[in-house]
Design an enzyme around this catalytic site. Structure first.
Site, PDB file in Angstrom:
ATOM      1  N   HIS A  58      45.872  41.392  28.566  1.00 44.49           N
ATOM      2  CA  HIS A  58      46.419  42.597  27.947  1.00 44.49           C
ATOM      3  C   HIS A  58      45.872  43.774  28.750  1.00 44.49           C
ATOM      4  O   HIS A  58      44.744  43.706  29.266  1.00 44.49           O
ATOM      5  CB  HIS A  58      45.928  42.779  26.517  1.00 44.49           C
ATOM      6  CG  HIS A  58      46.287  41.678  25.571  1.00 44.49           C
ATOM      7  ND1 HIS A  58      45.532  40.553  25.430  1.00 44.49           N
ATOM      8  CD2 HIS A  58      47.309  41.563  24.694  1.00 44.49           C
ATOM      9  CE1 HIS A  58      46.074  39.775  24.502  1.00 44.49           C
ATOM     10  NE2 HIS A  58      47.156  40.358  24.045  1.00 44.49           N
ATOM     11  N   ASP A  61      42.358  44.466  27.826  1.00 41.55           N
ATOM     12  CA  ASP A  61      41.311  43.466  28.115  1.00 41.55           C
ATOM     13  C   ASP A  61      40.540  43.909  29.356  1.00 41.55           C
ATOM     14  O   ASP A  61      39.399  43.506  29.562  1.00 41.55           O
ATOM     15  CB  ASP A  61      41.921  42.087  28.413  1.00 41.55           C
ATOM     16  CG  ASP A  61      42.630  41.486  27.215  1.00 41.55           C
ATOM     17  OD1 ASP A  61      42.351  41.906  26.088  1.00 41.55           O
ATOM     18  OD2 ASP A  61      43.466  40.582  27.430  1.00 41.55           O
ATOM     19  N   MET A  92      50.706  36.413  34.416  1.00 39.06           N
ATOM     20  CA  MET A  92      51.301  37.060  33.234  1.00 39.06           C
ATOM     21  C   MET A  92      50.443  38.225  32.775  1.00 39.06           C
ATOM     22  O   MET A  92      49.225  38.176  32.872  1.00 39.06           O
ATOM     23  CB  MET A  92      51.437  36.025  32.110  1.00 39.06           C
ATOM     24  CG  MET A  92      52.016  36.527  30.804  1.00 39.06           C
ATOM     25  SD  MET A  92      50.793  37.243  29.677  1.00 39.06           S
ATOM     26  CE  MET A  92      50.496  35.895  28.558  1.00 39.06           C
ATOM     27  N   GLU A 185      57.284  36.638  22.170  1.00 41.12           N
ATOM     28  CA  GLU A 185      56.482  35.641  21.443  1.00 41.12           C
ATOM     29  C   GLU A 185      56.618  35.871  19.944  1.00 41.12           C
ATOM     30  O   GLU A 185      56.284  36.936  19.430  1.00 41.12           O
ATOM     31  CB  GLU A 185      55.018  35.773  21.881  1.00 41.12           C
ATOM     32  CG  GLU A 185      54.090  34.825  21.149  1.00 41.12           C
ATOM     33  CD  GLU A 185      52.646  34.920  21.645  1.00 41.12           C
ATOM     34  OE1 GLU A 185      52.406  35.537  22.709  1.00 41.12           O
ATOM     35  OE2 GLU A 185      51.759  34.388  20.964  1.00 41.12           O
ATOM     36  N   LYS A 187      55.831  34.981  15.839  1.00 41.66           N
ATOM     37  CA  LYS A 187      54.774  34.502  14.940  1.00 41.66           C
ATOM     38  C   LYS A 187      55.228  34.860  13.524  1.00 41.66           C
ATOM     39  O   LYS A 187      55.719  35.967  13.303  1.00 41.66           O
ATOM     40  CB  LYS A 187      53.455  35.204  15.290  1.00 41.66           C
ATOM     41  CG  LYS A 187      52.251  34.685  14.513  1.00 41.66           C
ATOM     42  CD  LYS A 187      50.959  35.346  15.006  1.00 41.66           C
ATOM     43  CE  LYS A 187      49.749  34.805  14.290  1.00 41.66           C
ATOM     44  NZ  LYS A 187      48.496  35.435  14.730  1.00 41.66           N
ATOM     45  N   GLU A 221      54.479  29.652  20.963  1.00 40.11           N
ATOM     46  CA  GLU A 221      53.079  29.242  20.814  1.00 40.11           C
ATOM     47  C   GLU A 221      52.999  28.081  19.818  1.00 40.11           C
ATOM     48  O   GLU A 221      53.573  28.151  18.722  1.00 40.11           O
ATOM     49  CB  GLU A 221      52.224  30.415  20.334  1.00 40.11           C
ATOM     50  CG  GLU A 221      50.804  29.963  19.977  1.00 40.11           C
ATOM     51  CD  GLU A 221      49.805  31.092  19.798  1.00 40.11           C
ATOM     52  OE1 GLU A 221      49.870  32.079  20.552  1.00 40.11           O
ATOM     53  OE2 GLU A 221      48.957  30.963  18.899  1.00 40.11           O
ATOM     54  N   HIS A 224      51.900  29.084  16.285  1.00 43.72           N
ATOM     55  CA  HIS A 224      52.816  29.947  15.546  1.00 43.72           C
ATOM     56  C   HIS A 224      53.978  29.158  14.956  1.00 43.72           C
ATOM     57  O   HIS A 224      54.401  29.414  13.826  1.00 43.72           O
ATOM     58  CB  HIS A 224      53.339  31.061  16.451  1.00 43.72           C
ATOM     59  CG  HIS A 224      52.265  31.976  16.948  1.00 43.72           C
ATOM     60  ND1 HIS A 224      52.513  33.043  17.764  1.00 43.72           N
ATOM     61  CD2 HIS A 224      50.922  31.979  16.740  1.00 43.72           C
ATOM     62  CE1 HIS A 224      51.377  33.672  18.032  1.00 43.72           C
ATOM     63  NE2 HIS A 224      50.402  33.031  17.429  1.00 43.72           N
ATOM     64  N   ASP A 249      52.413  29.316  25.171  1.00 42.63           N
ATOM     65  CA  ASP A 249      51.025  29.455  24.701  1.00 42.63           C
ATOM     66  C   ASP A 249      50.609  28.144  24.060  1.00 42.63           C
ATOM     67  O   ASP A 249      51.048  27.800  22.950  1.00 42.63           O
ATOM     68  CB  ASP A 249      50.907  30.587  23.665  1.00 42.63           C
ATOM     69  CG  ASP A 249      50.847  31.959  24.318  1.00 42.63           C
ATOM     70  OD1 ASP A 249      50.977  32.042  25.561  1.00 42.63           O
ATOM     71  OD2 ASP A 249      50.655  32.961  23.595  1.00 42.63           O
ATOM     72  N   ASP A 259      46.125  31.471  11.864  1.00 44.10           N
ATOM     73  CA  ASP A 259      46.279  31.158  13.292  1.00 44.10           C
ATOM     74  C   ASP A 259      44.916  30.770  13.867  1.00 44.10           C
ATOM     75  O   ASP A 259      44.073  31.624  14.117  1.00 44.10           O
ATOM     76  CB  ASP A 259      46.808  32.420  13.987  1.00 44.10           C
ATOM     77  CG  ASP A 259      47.190  32.185  15.425  1.00 44.10           C
ATOM     78  OD1 ASP A 259      47.492  31.038  15.787  1.00 44.10           O
ATOM     79  OD2 ASP A 259      47.188  33.168  16.181  1.00 44.10           O
ATOM     80  N   ASP A 261      44.088  28.980  16.747  1.00 42.35           N
ATOM     81  CA  ASP A 261      43.872  29.048  18.204  1.00 42.35           C
ATOM     82  C   ASP A 261      42.841  28.033  18.680  1.00 42.35           C
ATOM     83  O   ASP A 261      41.927  28.366  19.453  1.00 42.35           O
ATOM     84  CB  ASP A 261      43.425  30.463  18.614  1.00 42.35           C
ATOM     85  CG  ASP A 261      44.522  31.496  18.450  1.00 42.35           C
ATOM     86  OD1 ASP A 261      45.708  31.121  18.499  1.00 42.35           O
ATOM     87  OD2 ASP A 261      44.194  32.690  18.284  1.00 42.35           O
ATOM     88  N   ASP A 291      46.415  29.767  25.024  1.00 45.84           N
ATOM     89  CA  ASP A 291      46.098  30.915  24.170  1.00 45.84           C
ATOM     90  C   ASP A 291      45.253  30.376  23.017  1.00 45.84           C
ATOM     91  O   ASP A 291      45.749  30.153  21.917  1.00 45.84           O
ATOM     92  CB  ASP A 291      47.370  31.588  23.655  1.00 45.84           C
ATOM     93  CG  ASP A 291      47.043  32.873  22.906  1.00 45.84           C
ATOM     94  OD1 ASP A 291      45.877  33.308  22.955  1.00 45.84           O
ATOM     95  OD2 ASP A 291      47.945  33.437  22.258  1.00 45.84           O
TER      96      ASP A 291
END
Ligand code: GCO
Ligand code: MN
Ligand code: MN
Length: 393
Positions: A58, A61, A92, A185, A187, A221, A224, A249, A259, A261, A291
């Protein structure tokens, strides 16, 4: 012994936010230090040595929210040097449209034009950053594009605003000559009570309403789709069928939870297997992006174990998919499911009054009771898959 060691040409990628995840949750503080440029630099080396291909990010980040352009340039220059040293790529990039309070009621779907304008400008800067780092895919995860209070927003307005923003950003890329594809994406919820366009299937339908649908695909994902109670491999299959699987993802998730992960394949190993099998059977060329993040119990060494675990599990499941294709008993069962009927196949190729007549002649002579009574052998087939996965076959 087969070698499952990850290698760059396996195309495994991790988000800076995944290995950098400090383990904060709604009930507890961070358990690992927040990422810094120093730690990111160190981690690029760790991941490269572990066999990863690249990292994704991102905007925030890497570059703190609100950083002045001189600071941004200094950070990006240092990050690029670290990329060169490690040999990792950035396939990406994406925008953080969810952390700052300005996005508390969404970004693209906000009723407040000032919020949407700010979000669009942030995306354009994020896209510039992604292109500068060599990204080919730009992801949009509309984490806060939803609602708790339906009285506040007609969902049709939310969707129309979302469309306007994606169209705007497609036009921006065309104007700049950027060779970038967008991946949306979905969710179903979290952090919002409900999120608009909640599944990959919904995103695929939405994409066809855009001004430039060819530029836009999806980023399904695992977690998701499972949160929506769906089979991830079916959603991914639909995306592949539509030529719209631009990114993925990968992670793990228990049913009926937030979620999580989790490390790829650590839950629902059969679901993970059929997803890997699908991607490999389709010879899909995209990045295998994880992810996910390490358990909150882990220190830096545990985070490395997490990353290596994701990649090894993928490679092991890919090997199992090959074994599935080579397994004579499994292949025999599959062949029996589709008895050769060339005349019927031909008659069903395309409708014409002649083909319908041929089809009808065969159809009315079929012994449908016998066909209906035939056992399909799925118990045996599924058990063979289980034994393959459990390592006794
Ligand atoms: C989540 C999402 C995010 C996105 C990321 C990149 O549930 O938090 O999965 O991790 O994938 O923002 O777009
Ligand atoms: Mn994601
Ligand atoms: Mn997620």
């Amino acid at each position: 012994m087969t070698d499952f060691t990850p290698r760059p040409d396996d195309h495994f990628t991790f988000g800076l936010w995944t290995f950098g995840n400090p383990g904060r949750d709604p009930f507890g503080e961070a358990v690992r230090p927040a990422p810094t440029l120093d730690s990111i630099e160190r981690w690029l080396g760790v991941l490269a040595e572990a066999g990863a291909y690249g990292v994704n990010l991102h905007d925030n980040d890497l570059v703190p929210f609100g950083a002045a352009s001189a600071e941004r340039d200094r950070i990006v220059a240092r990050f690029r040097r670290a990329l060169e040293t490690s040999g990792l790529r950035v396939p990406m990039a994406t925008t953080n449209l969810f952390s700052h309070p300005v996005f508390k009621d969404g970004a693209f779907t906000s009723a407040d034009a000032r919020v949407r304008a700010f979000a669009l400008d942030k995306c354009m800067r994020g896209i510039e950053l992604g292109v500068e780092l060599g990204a080919e895919v730009y992801v949009f995860w509309g984490g806060r594009e939803g609602a708790e209070v339906n009285a506040a927003k007609d969902p049709r307005d939310g969707i129309a605003r979302y469309r306007q923003c994606i169209d705007y950003l497609c036009a921006f890329c065309r104007d700049r000559g950027y060779d970038l594809r967008f991946a949306l994406e979905a969710k179903p919820n979290e952090p919002r009570g409900d999120i608009f366009l909640p599944t990959t299937g919904a995103m695929l339908a939405f994409i066809e309403t855009l001004a430039d649908p060819a530029m836009v695909g999806v980023n399904p994902e695992v977690a998701h789709e499972q949160m929506a109670g769906l089979d991830t491999s079916h959603a991914v299959a639909q995306a592949l069928d539509a030529g719209k699987l631009f990114h993925i993802d990968l992670n793990g998730q228990k049913p009926g939870r937030f979620d999580q992960d989790l490390r790829f394949g650590s839950e629902d190993i059969k679901g993970a297997f059929f997803l890997v099998k699908l991607l490999e059977d389709a010879r899909w060329q995209g990045m295998r992006h994880f992810d996910a993040h390490a358990y909150r119990t882990e220190d830096e060494r545990g985070v490395r174990d997490f990353a290596v675990g994701c990649m090894r599990t993928y490679n092991i499941l890919r090997h199992k998919a090959r074994r599935f294709a080579e397994d004579a008993e499994i292949q025999q069962l599959l062949a029996e499911l589709a008895p050769a009927e060339p005349a019927l196949e031909e008659a069903m190729q395309a409708y014409s009054s002649a083909s319908a007549e041929r089809l009808g002649a065969v159809a009315c002579a079929l012994d449908v009771d016998a066909i209906g009574a035939r056992g399909l052998g799925y118990e045996r087939l599924d058990q063979l898959v289980m034994e393959l996965l459990m390592g006794v076959r």
